[in-house]
Design an enzyme around this catalytic site. Structure first.
Site, PDB file in Angstrom:
ATOM      1  N   TRP A  21      55.445  -2.121  83.650  1.00 16.98           N
ATOM      2  CA  TRP A  21      56.480  -3.010  84.186  1.00 16.98           C
ATOM      3  C   TRP A  21      57.715  -2.860  82.995  1.00 16.98           C
ATOM      4  O   TRP A  21      58.522  -2.817  83.334  1.00 16.98           O
ATOM      5  CB  TRP A  21      55.866  -4.417  84.483  1.00 16.98           C
ATOM      6  CG  TRP A  21      56.851  -5.343  84.986  1.00 16.98           C
ATOM      7  CD1 TRP A  21      58.290  -5.176  85.274  1.00 16.98           C
ATOM      8  CD2 TRP A  21      56.601  -6.661  84.997  1.00 16.98           C
ATOM      9  NE1 TRP A  21      58.702  -6.308  85.676  1.00 16.98           N
ATOM     10  CE2 TRP A  21      57.831  -7.293  85.570  1.00 16.98           C
ATOM     11  CE3 TRP A  21      55.377  -7.471  84.831  1.00 16.98           C
ATOM     12  CZ2 TRP A  21      57.940  -8.660  85.826  1.00 16.98           C
ATOM     13  CZ3 TRP A  21      55.501  -8.739  85.172  1.00 16.98           C
ATOM     14  CH2 TRP A  21      56.692  -9.436  85.720  1.00 16.98           C
ATOM     15  N   TYR A  57      59.474  -1.505  89.540  1.00 16.78           N
ATOM     16  CA  TYR A  57      59.807  -1.946  88.313  1.00 16.78           C
ATOM     17  C   TYR A  57      61.202  -1.150  87.849  1.00 16.78           C
ATOM     18  O   TYR A  57      61.119   0.254  87.535  1.00 16.78           O
ATOM     19  CB  TYR A  57      58.576  -1.365  87.241  1.00 16.78           C
ATOM     20  CG  TYR A  57      57.267  -2.177  87.638  1.00 16.78           C
ATOM     21  CD1 TYR A  57      57.272  -3.389  88.190  1.00 16.78           C
ATOM     22  CD2 TYR A  57      56.394  -1.591  87.172  1.00 16.78           C
ATOM     23  CE1 TYR A  57      56.096  -4.095  88.419  1.00 16.78           C
ATOM     24  CE2 TYR A  57      54.902  -2.140  87.415  1.00 16.78           C
ATOM     25  CZ  TYR A  57      54.939  -3.555  88.218  1.00 16.78           C
ATOM     26  OH  TYR A  57      53.738  -4.212  88.226  1.00 16.78           O
ATOM     27  N   GLN A 190      43.857  -5.776  91.461  1.00 19.00           N
ATOM     28  CA  GLN A 190      44.835  -5.999  90.313  1.00 19.00           C
ATOM     29  C   GLN A 190      45.308  -7.227  90.475  1.00 19.00           C
ATOM     30  O   GLN A 190      46.186  -7.732  91.360  1.00 19.00           O
ATOM     31  CB  GLN A 190      45.872  -4.869  90.204  1.00 19.00           C
ATOM     32  CG  GLN A 190      46.653  -4.975  89.079  1.00 19.00           C
ATOM     33  CD  GLN A 190      47.702  -3.925  88.663  1.00 19.00           C
ATOM     34  OE1 GLN A 190      48.790  -4.470  87.897  1.00 19.00           O
ATOM     35  NE2 GLN A 190      47.597  -2.575  88.918  1.00 19.00           N
ATOM     36  N   TYR A 218      45.972  -7.999  84.870  1.00 14.64           N
ATOM     37  CA  TYR A 218      47.495  -7.692  84.652  1.00 14.64           C
ATOM     38  C   TYR A 218      48.056  -9.124  83.957  1.00 14.64           C
ATOM     39  O   TYR A 218      47.383 -10.187  84.092  1.00 14.64           O
ATOM     40  CB  TYR A 218      48.396  -7.419  85.584  1.00 14.64           C
ATOM     41  CG  TYR A 218      48.882  -8.206  86.557  1.00 14.64           C
ATOM     42  CD1 TYR A 218      49.724  -9.132  86.436  1.00 14.64           C
ATOM     43  CD2 TYR A 218      48.167  -8.311  87.984  1.00 14.64           C
ATOM     44  CE1 TYR A 218      50.330  -9.998  87.506  1.00 14.64           C
ATOM     45  CE2 TYR A 218      48.829  -8.922  88.960  1.00 14.64           C
ATOM     46  CZ  TYR A 218      49.849  -9.810  88.675  1.00 14.64           C
ATOM     47  OH  TYR A 218      50.279 -10.708  89.497  1.00 14.64           O
ATOM     48  N   ARG A 223      52.455 -11.805  78.932  1.00  7.22           N
ATOM     49  CA  ARG A 223      53.716 -11.098  78.643  1.00  7.22           C
ATOM     50  C   ARG A 223      54.233 -11.245  77.235  1.00  7.22           C
ATOM     51  O   ARG A 223      55.443 -11.602  76.920  1.00  7.22           O
ATOM     52  CB  ARG A 223      54.924 -11.741  79.606  1.00  7.22           C
ATOM     53  CG  ARG A 223      54.725 -11.492  80.904  1.00  7.22           C
ATOM     54  CD  ARG A 223      55.781 -11.995  81.935  1.00  7.22           C
ATOM     55  NE  ARG A 223      55.612 -12.113  83.129  1.00  7.22           N
ATOM     56  CZ  ARG A 223      56.382 -12.412  84.172  1.00  7.22           C
ATOM     57  NH1 ARG A 223      57.628 -12.114  83.994  1.00  7.22           N
ATOM     58  NH2 ARG A 223      56.038 -12.609  85.311  1.00  7.22           N
ATOM     59  N   GLY A 294      51.385  -3.676  78.473  1.00  7.80           N
ATOM     60  CA  GLY A 294      52.670  -3.428  78.322  1.00  7.80           C
ATOM     61  C   GLY A 294      52.987  -3.080  76.961  1.00  7.80           C
ATOM     62  O   GLY A 294      52.290  -3.549  75.857  1.00  7.80           O
ATOM     63  N   ALA A 295      54.078  -1.979  76.751  1.00  9.99           N
ATOM     64  CA  ALA A 295      54.555  -1.723  75.360  1.00  9.99           C
ATOM     65  C   ALA A 295      55.947  -1.367  75.534  1.00  9.99           C
ATOM     66  O   ALA A 295      56.363  -0.553  76.473  1.00  9.99           O
ATOM     67  CB  ALA A 295      53.686  -0.667  74.568  1.00  9.99           C
ATOM     68  N   ARG A 296      56.807  -1.896  74.694  1.00  8.93           N
ATOM     69  CA  ARG A 296      58.159  -1.132  74.678  1.00  8.93           C
ATOM     70  C   ARG A 296      58.356  -0.214  73.648  1.00  8.93           C
ATOM     71  O   ARG A 296      59.389   0.509  73.901  1.00  8.93           O
ATOM     72  CB  ARG A 296      59.121  -2.351  74.340  1.00  8.93           C
ATOM     73  CG  ARG A 296      58.902  -3.565  75.071  1.00  8.93           C
ATOM     74  CD  ARG A 296      59.383  -3.663  76.394  1.00  8.93           C
ATOM     75  NE  ARG A 296      60.713  -3.121  76.893  1.00  8.93           N
ATOM     76  CZ  ARG A 296      61.535  -4.198  77.035  1.00  8.93           C
ATOM     77  NH1 ARG A 296      61.432  -5.522  77.074  1.00  8.93           N
ATOM     78  NH2 ARG A 296      62.807  -3.772  77.437  1.00  8.93           N
ATOM     79  N   GLN A 300      53.762  -0.396  69.518  1.00  7.10           N
ATOM     80  CA  GLN A 300      53.074  -1.610  70.179  1.00  7.10           C
ATOM     81  C   GLN A 300      51.925  -1.056  71.162  1.00  7.10           C
ATOM     82  O   GLN A 300      50.653  -1.524  71.263  1.00  7.10           O
ATOM     83  CB  GLN A 300      53.907  -2.109  71.377  1.00  7.10           C
ATOM     84  CG  GLN A 300      55.114  -3.197  70.578  1.00  7.10           C
ATOM     85  CD  GLN A 300      56.020  -3.790  71.625  1.00  7.10           C
ATOM     86  OE1 GLN A 300      55.984  -3.290  72.746  1.00  7.10           O
ATOM     87  NE2 GLN A 300      56.822  -4.631  71.118  1.00  7.10           N
TER      88      GLN A 300
END
Length: 327
Positions: A21, A57, A190, A218, A223, A294-296, A300
């Site tokens: 996402w 997304y 999920q 999730y 976040r 998640g990871a940017r 991460q």
């Protein structure tokens, strides 16, 4: 990396699954495409073989990024999870929200899972992902304008055609799962689950345990809040939806950080970060099959992957659970 089978299927996912996402940028203040691609590639190198994405997304951006990241990886070595049922290009079904795309253009988003829409969405996803099949195809949200039976008859057709291997749901109640499973065998749900959000323990968890459905958790890190890196004076980028969330208001951040300080000695003893400890705690909860993280960027992703190797004792889990009551 640990791998677990999902429900009554032969689909195995990495317990830390890459949640794409944030990679799509939408509601996260934009995306750096190169960093997102490298984050997925780095995950694969350390065993994160499963990637969860969705058309909504970034309005196709996340799926395109996933497609770019996996193009040189043998297809059978990875598991692609994507979704259907949220349209920004069709005003039909249940109105979901007003929003903006990554360029700042206003868009209206609808929850819609009509049969022809699902067939169309699947074709678009396959193109963006650069593949000819999806391992797990999930309805993104329940919607009221289409009977569940109709939606999952469409997915059953896609399975027959070889375009989808397995069907799943997201954000479904036990009753909705029961109905979907009558039209098409589903293997998973999920749902949001974290130390701060344990609502599914009342109904969904017992139902999934009884019927052997997998649970894909999730937002296990809320976040980023449960990493301990967010301070009460944090300023979010324009377009970052977290700025509007109750849990991200200064007084809530302080309360959460006070809790994290109490459990930090456990992380220190394990040579782990708070984020890794939180992910491992999540994976140790009843019925939780995998955790989406998640990871940017690549760093991460590598940090998230290490959570799989931690060993938590029952005493440590009980201590964490007791301190959770203070939040």
């Amino acid at each position: 990396m640990e791998y677990r089978k999902i429900g009554n299927s032969d689909l195995q996912l990495s317990v830390i699954t890459f949640g794409a996402w944030a990679a799509g940028g939408w509601m996260w203040g934009g995306t750096e495409r190169k960093d997102a691609v490298n984050a997925i590639k780095a995950g694969y190198e350390v065993g994160i073989s499963s990637i969860d994405t969705a058309p909504i997304y970034g309005q196709g951006t996340s799926e395109e990024i996933v497609g770019e990241a996996i193009k040189d990886i043998p297809r059978e070595k990875i598991q692609i999870l994507t979704k259907f049922g949220m349209r920004w290009d069709l005003a039909k079904g249940d109105f979901a929200m007003h929003s903006q795309d990554n360029s700042g253009k206003n868009i209206d988003i609808y929850k819609y899972a009509g049969k022809e829409s699902i067939i169309y969405e699947c074709e678009q996803s396959l193109k963006r992902l650069g593949t000819d099949y999806i391992d797990l195809y999930q309805i993104h949200w329940p919607e009221s304008s289409t009977p569940i039976e109709e939606s999952f008859e469409a997915v059953a057709r896609l399975i027959e055609q070889g375009k989808v291997r397995y069907a799943g749901v997201c954000n479904y109640t036990a009753q909705q799962m029961e109905e979907a499973n009558k039209a098409c065998k589903i293997i998973s749900n999920q749902v949001p689950y974290s130390m701060l959000n344990r609502k599914i323990e009342a109904e969904v968890v017992p139902y999934c345990l009884k019927n052997n459905f997998g649970i894909l958790a999730y937002s296990p890190l809320e976040r980023g809040l449960l990493t301990g890196k967010i301070q009460p004076n944090h300023v979010f980028a324009k377009g970052d939806a977290r700025s509007e969330m109750k849990v991200y208001q200064p007084e809530s951040i302080k309360k959460v950080n006070d809790f994290l300080l109490k459990i930090k000695p456990i992380a220190d003893d394990l040579g782990a970060t708070l984020g890794q400890l939180v992910l491992k705690w999540t994976l140790e909860q009843p019925a939780i099959t995998i955790a989406l993280a998640g990871a940017r960027n690549a760093e991460q992703t590598l940090q998230n992957a290490k959570a799989s190797n931690l060993q938590l004792s029952q005493e440590q889990i009980q201590f964490i659970n007791s301190e959770l009551s203070s939040i």
